[in-house]
Motif scaffolding. Structure first.
Motif, PDB file in Angstrom:
ATOM      1  N   GLN A 120       0.978  -1.097   0.187  1.00 42.67           N
ATOM      2  CA  GLN A 120      -0.016  -0.014   0.127  1.00 42.67           C
ATOM      3  C   GLN A 120       0.822   1.192  -0.180  1.00 42.67           C
ATOM      4  N   GLY A 121       0.790   1.907  -0.929  1.00 47.75           N
ATOM      5  CA  GLY A 121       1.540   3.287  -1.189  1.00 47.75           C
ATOM      6  C   GLY A 121       1.492   4.528  -0.465  1.00 47.75           C
ATOM      7  N   GLU A 122      -0.049   4.730   0.242  1.00 47.67           N
ATOM      8  CA  GLU A 122      -0.336   5.842   0.684  1.00 47.67           C
ATOM      9  C   GLU A 122      -1.008   5.650   1.937  1.00 47.67           C
ATOM     10  N   GLY A 123      -1.287   7.008   2.635  1.00 48.05           N
ATOM     11  CA  GLY A 123      -1.924   6.913   4.030  1.00 48.05           C
ATOM     12  C   GLY A 123      -1.612   6.071   5.117  1.00 48.05           C
ATOM     13  N   PRO A 124      -2.559   5.876   6.025  1.00 45.90           N
ATOM     14  CA  PRO A 124      -2.122   5.164   7.244  1.00 45.90           C
ATOM     15  C   PRO A 124      -1.687   3.848   7.119  1.00 45.90           C
ATOM     16  N   SER A 125      -1.893   3.092   6.096  1.00 42.77           N
ATOM     17  CA  SER A 125      -1.311   1.832   5.913  1.00 42.77           C
ATOM     18  C   SER A 125      -0.240   1.641   5.032  1.00 42.77           C
TER      19      SER A 125
ATOM     20  N   TRP B  97      -8.870  10.845   6.557  1.00 36.06           N
ATOM     21  CA  TRP B  97      -8.981  11.945   5.397  1.00 36.06           C
ATOM     22  C   TRP B  97      -7.557  12.197   4.735  1.00 36.06           C
ATOM     23  N   LYS B  98      -7.523  12.019   3.590  1.00 41.81           N
ATOM     24  CA  LYS B  98      -6.206  12.093   2.926  1.00 41.81           C
ATOM     25  C   LYS B  98      -6.531  13.092   1.694  1.00 41.81           C
ATOM     26  N   PHE B  99      -5.612  14.066   1.812  1.00 39.42           N
ATOM     27  CA  PHE B  99      -5.487  15.130   0.747  1.00 39.42           C
ATOM     28  C   PHE B  99      -4.580  15.499  -0.357  1.00 39.42           C
ATOM     29  N   VAL B 100      -4.901  14.965  -1.558  1.00 37.86           N
ATOM     30  CA  VAL B 100      -3.688  15.332  -2.535  1.00 37.86           C
ATOM     31  C   VAL B 100      -3.391  16.849  -2.449  1.00 37.86           C
ATOM     32  N   VAL B 101      -1.959  17.113  -2.346  1.00 37.89           N
ATOM     33  CA  VAL B 101      -1.695  18.637  -2.366  1.00 37.89           C
ATOM     34  C   VAL B 101      -0.662  18.865  -3.284  1.00 37.89           C
ATOM     35  N   THR B 102      -0.609  20.001  -4.141  1.00 41.12           N
ATOM     36  CA  THR B 102       0.246  20.356  -4.889  1.00 41.12           C
ATOM     37  C   THR B 102       1.253  21.339  -4.548  1.00 41.12           C
TER      38      THR B 102
ATOM     39  N   LEU C  27     -12.955  16.855  10.793  1.00 38.61           N
ATOM     40  CA  LEU C  27     -12.000  15.741  10.128  1.00 38.61           C
ATOM     41  C   LEU C  27     -10.900  15.296  10.847  1.00 38.61           C
ATOM     42  N   ASP C  28     -10.864  14.111  11.297  1.00 37.46           N
ATOM     43  CA  ASP C  28      -9.697  13.732  11.892  1.00 37.46           C
ATOM     44  C   ASP C  28      -9.629  12.076  11.881  1.00 37.46           C
ATOM     45  N   PRO C  29      -8.262  11.485  11.655  1.00 39.84           N
ATOM     46  CA  PRO C  29      -7.198  12.231  11.337  1.00 39.84           C
ATOM     47  C   PRO C  29      -7.010  12.732  10.008  1.00 39.84           C
ATOM     48  N   VAL C  30      -6.125  13.694   9.796  1.00 39.46           N
ATOM     49  CA  VAL C  30      -5.839  14.424   8.389  1.00 39.46           C
ATOM     50  C   VAL C  30      -4.569  13.756   8.019  1.00 39.46           C
ATOM     51  N   TRP C  31      -4.492  13.273   6.832  1.00 40.42           N
ATOM     52  CA  TRP C  31      -3.089  12.875   6.051  1.00 40.42           C
ATOM     53  C   TRP C  31      -2.905  13.746   4.846  1.00 40.42           C
ATOM     54  N   VAL C  32      -1.707  14.348   4.755  1.00 41.36           N
ATOM     55  CA  VAL C  32      -1.419  15.278   3.537  1.00 41.36           C
ATOM     56  C   VAL C  32      -0.352  14.355   2.584  1.00 41.36           C
ATOM     57  N   MET C  33      -0.904  14.274   1.316  1.00 41.21           N
ATOM     58  CA  MET C  33      -0.047  13.597   0.586  1.00 41.21           C
ATOM     59  C   MET C  33       0.255  14.286  -0.772  1.00 41.21           C
TER      60      MET C  33
ATOM     61  N   VAL D  86       3.249  21.015   7.454  1.00 40.55           N
ATOM     62  CA  VAL D  86       2.323  19.726   7.939  1.00 40.55           C
ATOM     63  C   VAL D  86       2.513  19.609   9.340  1.00 40.55           C
ATOM     64  N   LEU D  87       3.682  19.445   9.877  1.00 34.80           N
ATOM     65  CA  LEU D  87       4.024  19.270  11.151  1.00 34.80           C
ATOM     66  C   LEU D  87       3.339  20.473  12.073  1.00 34.80           C
ATOM     67  N   ALA D  88       3.523  21.628  11.573  1.00 34.28           N
ATOM     68  CA  ALA D  88       2.963  22.618  12.261  1.00 34.28           C
ATOM     69  C   ALA D  88       1.543  22.783  12.496  1.00 34.28           C
ATOM     70  N   ARG D  89       0.889  22.004  11.707  1.00 33.55           N
ATOM     71  CA  ARG D  89      -0.627  21.786  11.939  1.00 33.55           C
ATOM     72  C   ARG D  89      -0.945  20.664  12.468  1.00 33.55           C
ATOM     73  N   GLY D  90      -0.140  19.857  12.842  1.00 37.84           N
ATOM     74  CA  GLY D  90      -0.296  18.613  13.660  1.00 37.84           C
ATOM     75  C   GLY D  90      -0.929  17.298  12.931  1.00 37.84           C
ATOM     76  N   TRP D  91      -0.677  17.539  11.398  1.00 38.47           N
ATOM     77  CA  TRP D  91      -1.188  16.269  10.672  1.00 38.47           C
ATOM     78  C   TRP D  91      -0.213  15.489  10.445  1.00 38.47           C
ATOM     79  N   ASN D  92      -0.776  14.469   9.590  1.00 41.53           N
ATOM     80  CA  ASN D  92       0.243  13.325   9.036  1.00 41.53           C
ATOM     81  C   ASN D  92       0.370  13.666   7.758  1.00 41.53           C
ATOM     82  N   LEU D  93       1.801  13.129   7.413  1.00 38.62           N
ATOM     83  CA  LEU D  93       2.294  13.233   5.963  1.00 38.62           C
ATOM     84  C   LEU D  93       2.814  11.940   5.303  1.00 38.62           C
ATOM     85  N   THR D  94       2.160  11.497   4.146  1.00 37.18           N
ATOM     86  CA  THR D  94       2.148  10.275   3.483  1.00 37.18           C
ATOM     87  C   THR D  94       2.963  10.344   2.189  1.00 37.18           C
ATOM     88  N   PRO D  95       3.963   9.543   1.858  1.00 40.35           N
ATOM     89  CA  PRO D  95       4.550   9.423   0.714  1.00 40.35           C
ATOM     90  C   PRO D  95       3.567   8.772  -0.558  1.00 40.35           C
TER      91      PRO D  95
END
Ligand code: SF4
Length: 248
Positions: A34-39, A178-183, A200-206, A226-235
């Motif tokens: 699985q490439g993205e998100g919590p898993s 909640w996973k958001f695609v960010v440019t 929304l919780d938890p938030v993941w930024v991708m 992303v760290l400053a907002r207390g969110w998660n970052l996924t590759p």
């Protein structure tokens, strides 16, 4: 994906409901990660369903919905739920990711499959764009919704990509990530606004991107905000490993 096993006995979980429909499938593949998100990083089998009601500008699976560029008949096939289950079972991964396209467009035909996965000790996650209300049955059958609400960077008008009734219904399941695609970091304020509006919780930024260079560059840009907002970052681990290869 040729050489599927002929469907055999559906087993114990069949008592939860008979397989009675056919799924429109783009591809089934794995084992992979699985490439993205919590898993991210977990060994997984993927079921990619065809068709989507949105048309995001940066979509990386346009062969599931874009009739102007693809022959959708050639890019998809009808499979019984039992055929899909046997293909998934043969892959032998503990995580089953049902993705698309938009898989909730076919949610009534996914309940039996999810029940079979659960009975066999597989964890099932559905990846959705969050614009379709999930049924009670599918919400009960799976472990998590990975909800990728689309931002303005998708090019989709807000009334099409943000459906309050669907967002609230997904949130109420208690199973949504909640996973958001960010440019760019400029997108993050939009996520904050959605997070506050819907709780929304938890938030993941991708990071958006189809090359490892893009993913790494954007992750560097996003990490501190992303760290400053207390969110998660996924590759996008599959992109880092295999670029935009299909079926990985
Ligand atoms: S919702 Fe997903 S599958 Fe549908 S167009 Fe957007 S990125 Fe592609």
């Amino acid at each position: 994906m040729g050489g599927l096993l002929h469907p055999g006995s559906p087993g114990r979980a069949a008592s939860r409901g008979r397989p009675d429909g056919r799924l429109l499938v783009a591809e089934i593949f794995g084992p992979t990660f699985q490439g993205e998100g919590p898993s991210a990083g977990r060994l997984a089998a993927f079921v990619r369903l065809s068709r989507c009601q949105l048309a995001c500008g940066w979509c990386d699976t346009p062969y599931t919905w874009d009739r102007t560029r693809y022959d959708l008949q050639a890019e998809s096939r009808r499979m019984s739920e039992a055929e899909v289950w046997h293909a998934v079972k043969a892959i032998g991964a503990g995580l089953v990711v049902i993705t698309g396209g938009e898989p909730l467009l076919q949610q009534d035909r996914l309940v039996w499959l999810a029940d079979m996965c659960r009975a066999a000790g597989r964890r099932t996650e559905i990846e959705t764009n969050g614009a379709v209300v999930p049924s009670r049955a599918i919400a009960g059958a799976i472990r998590r919704f990975n909800v990728s609400l689309k931002l303005a960077n998708s090019g989709m008008p807000a009334p099409r990509r943000l459906r309050p009734e669907a967002i609230r219904a997904l949130a109420s399941t208690g199973k949504a990530a909640w996973k958001f695609v960010v440019t760019s970091p400029a997108d993050l304020d939009e996520i904050t606004e959605l997070q506050q509006r819907y709780g929304l919780d938890p938030v993941w930024v991708m990071p958006e991107g189809t090359t490892s260079d893009q993913i790494l560059r954007r992750m560097h840009e996003l990490a501190d905000p992303v760290l400053a907002r207390g969110w998660n970052l996924t590759p996008r681990l599959h992109t880092l490993l295999w670029e935009d290869a299909r079926g990985r």
